[in-house]
Design an enzyme around this catalytic site. Structure first.
Site, PDB file in Angstrom:
ATOM      1  N   GLY A  54       0.820  -1.204   0.000  1.00 57.87           N
ATOM      2  CA  GLY A  54       0.000   0.000   0.000  1.00 57.87           C
ATOM      3  C   GLY A  54       0.851   1.249   0.000  1.00 57.87           C
ATOM      4  O   GLY A  54       2.053   1.185  -0.252  1.00 57.87           O
ATOM      5  N   ASN A  55       0.227   2.382   0.269  1.00 56.14           N
ATOM      6  CA  ASN A  55       0.984   3.635   0.357  1.00 56.14           C
ATOM      7  C   ASN A  55       0.322   4.542   1.385  1.00 56.14           C
ATOM      8  O   ASN A  55      -0.712   4.195   1.952  1.00 56.14           O
ATOM      9  CB  ASN A  55       1.088   4.294  -1.022  1.00 56.14           C
ATOM     10  N   ARG A  56       0.899   5.699   1.617  1.00 55.81           N
ATOM     11  CA  ARG A  56       0.470   6.540   2.741  1.00 55.81           C
ATOM     12  C   ARG A  56      -0.724   7.439   2.432  1.00 55.81           C
ATOM     13  O   ARG A  56      -1.161   8.197   3.304  1.00 55.81           O
ATOM     14  CB  ARG A  56       1.642   7.411   3.210  1.00 55.81           C
TER      15      ARG A  56
END
Ligand code: CTP
Length: 422
Positions: free
Chosen positions: A228-230
């Site tokens: 995932g990412n932020r």
């Protein structure tokens, strides 16, 4: 002092299973200082009883237009209300309100009311997505009604999808916002009023269909892990909210996010980049504008393990394969010279921010690109503020100083409006 001290709220409850939550709404309104008059439709009475609301509000509950004819209950209720909230609002009630029908106490009262109107729709997904309901929602919105939700979630009978009524607290917050909206109108005119008086906000996106993507996609590795990412989704949700408040018909394709669905926005939940790709292309032909605020994973695991990977098996090696670049494909589709839909991209950069943004704008064939320096900790991911440079394919450049994400959304949408008019 409570938020709704001295405010008279007309609480309309229509006949959906979500009517059971309207009791909590009544309790929250009374707890916030409001005086609450409840009107139940015949359908609502089959789900909940008048005694519940009389007990919670300490006031008589009305259901019948044929009682006390001489006192003109509907006119009295309509005139005395400072704000009306319909929770839940069924497809049928929305259709009646859109058409100006008045065949029961709730609809006659609302026709006699000039106060702001807040609607919390609740229905099955198919009903919410039906062209008739979409049309009615738009008519009501254009007339100044505030639509809050629906959320995407579990529905009656175990189905799941958009159509779930928003939480009681979200509806109460929408009531407060509708009153603030009215108070903010400089000439004292009621804005957002159901009677359709002058709206206090600029509705310069009226009739424009806008698709916004938001949040960070998740690419599953096994049943419990993902890449995932932020991205929190805050920028995309702010864009959807501001576009809807300026009159746009907004579809929000959202990667996993706990943020509430902005009022009046149609939300499509997705998880992976591929799901986002399919959701965007399912809607694209109807769109005038696409804003790609989502942080889309460039790669995904080539396969997803069906069972949890165990530590004892040693460090897994995960083969990655590329995801489609949604924005670049949208840009390529317009290569023949088409100028619609207008394409807005986002770029999260850490080095040579502006030069990297310019290169990305050209590479993806977008019209506008919002470049964020995500190495700063007051802008970009997770926070409520942003600082950006807005680049235009024709060489335009706007620097947006540190601002709320809603303000950044406003600047981006101003540039969109300018292109729509060009
Ligand atoms: N984007 C997209 N599909 C992808 C990757 C990105 O539609 N598979 C969109 C994003 O929504 C954003 C823009 O492209 O509007 C730029 O995203 P970004 O991650 O900055 O660009 P990348 O092409 O992934 O470039 P890089 O990661 O190499 O900087």
């Amino acid at each position: 002092m409570e938020r709704l001290d001295g405010v008279r709220v007309l609480l309309g409850v229509s006949g959906g299973i979500a009517a059971y939550k309207a009791g909590i709404v009544a309790r929250l309104l009374v707890g916030a200082g409001a005086s609450v008059d409840t009107v139940l439709t015949r359908g609502a009475e089959r789900f909940v009883g008048t005694a519940t609301f009389e007990g919670l509000t300490g006031r008589p509950v009305r259901t019948e237009v044929w009682e006390d004819i001489a006192t003109q209950t509907h006119v009295g209720l309509g005139r005395s209300a400072d704000v009306a909230l319909i929770y839940p609002a069924t497809a049928h009630v929305m259709a009646k309100l859109a058409g100006g029908l008045a065949d029961d106490l709730l609809t006659t009262t609302l026709l006699a009311a000039t106060c702001p109107l807040v609607l919390a729709p609740a229905m099955h997904t198919e009903m919410w997505q039906h062209a008739a309901t979409r049309h009615n929602a738009e008519v009501l919105r254009q007339r100044g009604a505030h639509l809050v939700g629906p959320d995407d979630g579990v529905l009656m009978g175990g189905d799941s999808g958009p159509g779930r009524v928003v939480d009681p607290q979200v509806a109460v917050d929408a009531v407060v916002a509708a009153l603030e909206d009215r108070a903010a109108t400089p000439d004292g005119q009621v804005s957002g009023s159901f009677a359709g008086r002058t709206a206090g906000v600029d509705r310069d996106l009226e009739g424009t269909r806008v698709l916004v993507t938001a949040g960070g996609t998740r690419e599953p590795i096994d049943p419990v892990r993902f890449l995932g990412n932020r991205s929190s989704g805050k920028m995309g949700f702010a864009l959807a909210e501001v576009a809807a408040s300026r009159g746009a018909d907004v579809v929000l394709v959202a990667a996993p996010s706990t943020l509430p669905t902005p009022a009046g926005v149609q939300r499509v939940d997705v998880t992976t980049a591929l799901e986002m790709y399919h959701a965007v292309f399912a809607h694209i032909d109807a769109m005038d504008v696409v804003v790609k605020a989502a942080a889309v994973a460039d790669f995904r695991p080539s396969s997803t393990a069906t069972s949890k990977l165990k530590k004892d098996a040693g460090a897994p090696s995960i083969e990655l394969v590329p995801n489609p670049d949604i924005l670049a494909e949208l840009g390529a589709r317009r290569d023949g010279g088409a100028d619609r839909p207008i394409l807005v991209g986002f770029a999260a950069e850490t080095d040579d921010v502006e030069a990297a943004g310019l290169a990305k704008l050209k590479r993806k064939g977008a019209d506008l690109l919002v470049v964020n320096d995500v190495s700063a900790n007051d802008a970009g991911f997770e926070v409520d503020t942003n600082r950006a440079i807005l680049l235009d394919r024709d060489g335009g450049r706007v620097e947006v100083p540190l601002s709320s994400k809603a303000e950044v959304a406003g600047v981006v949408l101003d540039a969109v409006v300018a292109r729509l008019r060009a």
